[in-house]
Design an enzyme around this catalytic site. Structure first.
Site, PDB file in Angstrom:
ATOM      1  CE1 TYR A 171       5.912  -3.537   3.239  1.00 14.65           C
ATOM      2  CE2 TYR A 171       6.779  -2.250   1.534  1.00 14.65           C
ATOM      3  CZ  TYR A 171       5.562  -2.776   2.061  1.00 14.65           C
ATOM      4  OH  TYR A 171       4.243  -2.363   1.675  1.00 14.65           O
TER       5      TYR A 171
ATOM      6  CE  LYS B 158       6.506   1.485   2.707  1.00 11.57           C
ATOM      7  NZ  LYS B 158       5.998   0.753   1.839  1.00 11.57           N
TER       8      LYS B 158
END
Length: 297
Positions: A134, A162
């Site tokens: 992330y 991501k």
């Protein structure tokens, strides 16, 4: 494991007292899968991960596992302070039935590149679950950039990123540096069309919680290169997508779910529901989107 498609970051439904509403949470997961999403991610920050106890997080994963029932990949967010806790969490989520992890940087400390790489290596080595990094330096002040990813390129458990820097140029930089080594996901709702044009394979989305069928259609239309058809829908949805990038995205996305299909909009303290002019502005955007989508149907 190769991930592709729309993976909503799922909100954790609450009642008015702030207690988790598992029935509503499971219903929302079933609705998302029924509308064609390719995977689901529970316990993201949008799911108020940091405000839950570990027992509550465990219960959310169990409840999700029950309703997802193998229909799509089930990922869990992993957000911890220390490396030891992150390692324990990875092993725990594997035992509970998660099939992948979306891993945040340490929430306790702004790690440098070497420390960031060590963090992700430790988590990826703690379980058999594939890891999505992330990367949201705007919120967490740690950028898993190209130089950091070079230190993680040979870690087989790290499979996806991501990308949420907000800088669309980063997508091309990642492909130029690594080819298809990592599955690159767009992590910003209001950059999905631009990201698909540059080759991302997936979308971790917030507003998909409210409009799953429309977001899946947008993704699939653009993914096959039909941008002329995708652009009108993207323009229609973009004002609502902008709410996904606000500091109060949890409140706004839960409000959108509430207005679209009646889901509870309650949040866990220290968050408070939006009120007054702030609420009126968000409601106007969401209501305009609902009305515009009805005209298209």
């Amino acid at each position: 494991m190769t991930w592709t498609g729309v993976f909503p970051a799922v909100t954790t439904k609450m009642d008015a007292s702030g207690t988790i509403d598992f029935e509503a949470t499971q219903a929302s997961l079933d609705r998302l899968i029924g509308n064609g999403v390719s995977g689901v991610i529970v316990l993201p920050m949008l799911g108020e991960n940091a405000a839950l106890t570990q027992a509550e997080r465990d219960a959310v994963v169990r409840a999700a596992k029950e309703v997802v029932a193998g229909r799509v990949p089930l990922l869990s967010g992993l957000a911890e302070l220390s490396t030891d806790n992150a390692i324990a969490a990875a092993r725990n989520y594997q035992k509970l039935g998660a099939e992948g992890l979306m891993v945040f940087p340490s929430l306790a400390y702004r790690t440098d590149r070497r420390e960031t790489a060590a963090w992700y290596k430790a988590v990826a080595g703690a379980s058999d679950l594939p890891v999505m990094i992330y990367n949201n330096p705007l919120a967490y002040k740690v950028d898993v950039d190209v130089e950091t990813l070079k230190m993680l390129e040979d870690v087989p458990g790290i499979v996806a990123v991501k990308e949420e820097t907000g800088d669309i140029r980063r997508v091309t930089d990642l492909f130029n540096a690594f080819g298809d080594r990592f599955d690159i996901f767009c992590g910003v709702d209001d950059l999905i069309l631009e990201s698909l044009a540059l080759g991302v394979v997936g979308w971790v989305s917030g507003m998909t919680n409210a409009w799953p069928a429309e977001c899946v259609k947008l993704f699939e239309t653009a993914k096959r290169g039909d941008f002329a058809s995708a652009l009108p829908l993207y323009r229609l949805l973009t004002p609502a997508f902008h709410l996904d990038t606000d500091v109060k995205l949890v409140q706004y996305i839960k409000l959108a779910e509430h207005l679209v299909y009646g889901a509870p909009e309650h949040v866990r303290l220290p968050r408070l529901p939006v009120v007054g002019e702030e609420r009126a502005r968000a409601e106007a955007i969401i209501s305009d989107t609902i009305a515009s989508l009805k005209k298209r149907s």
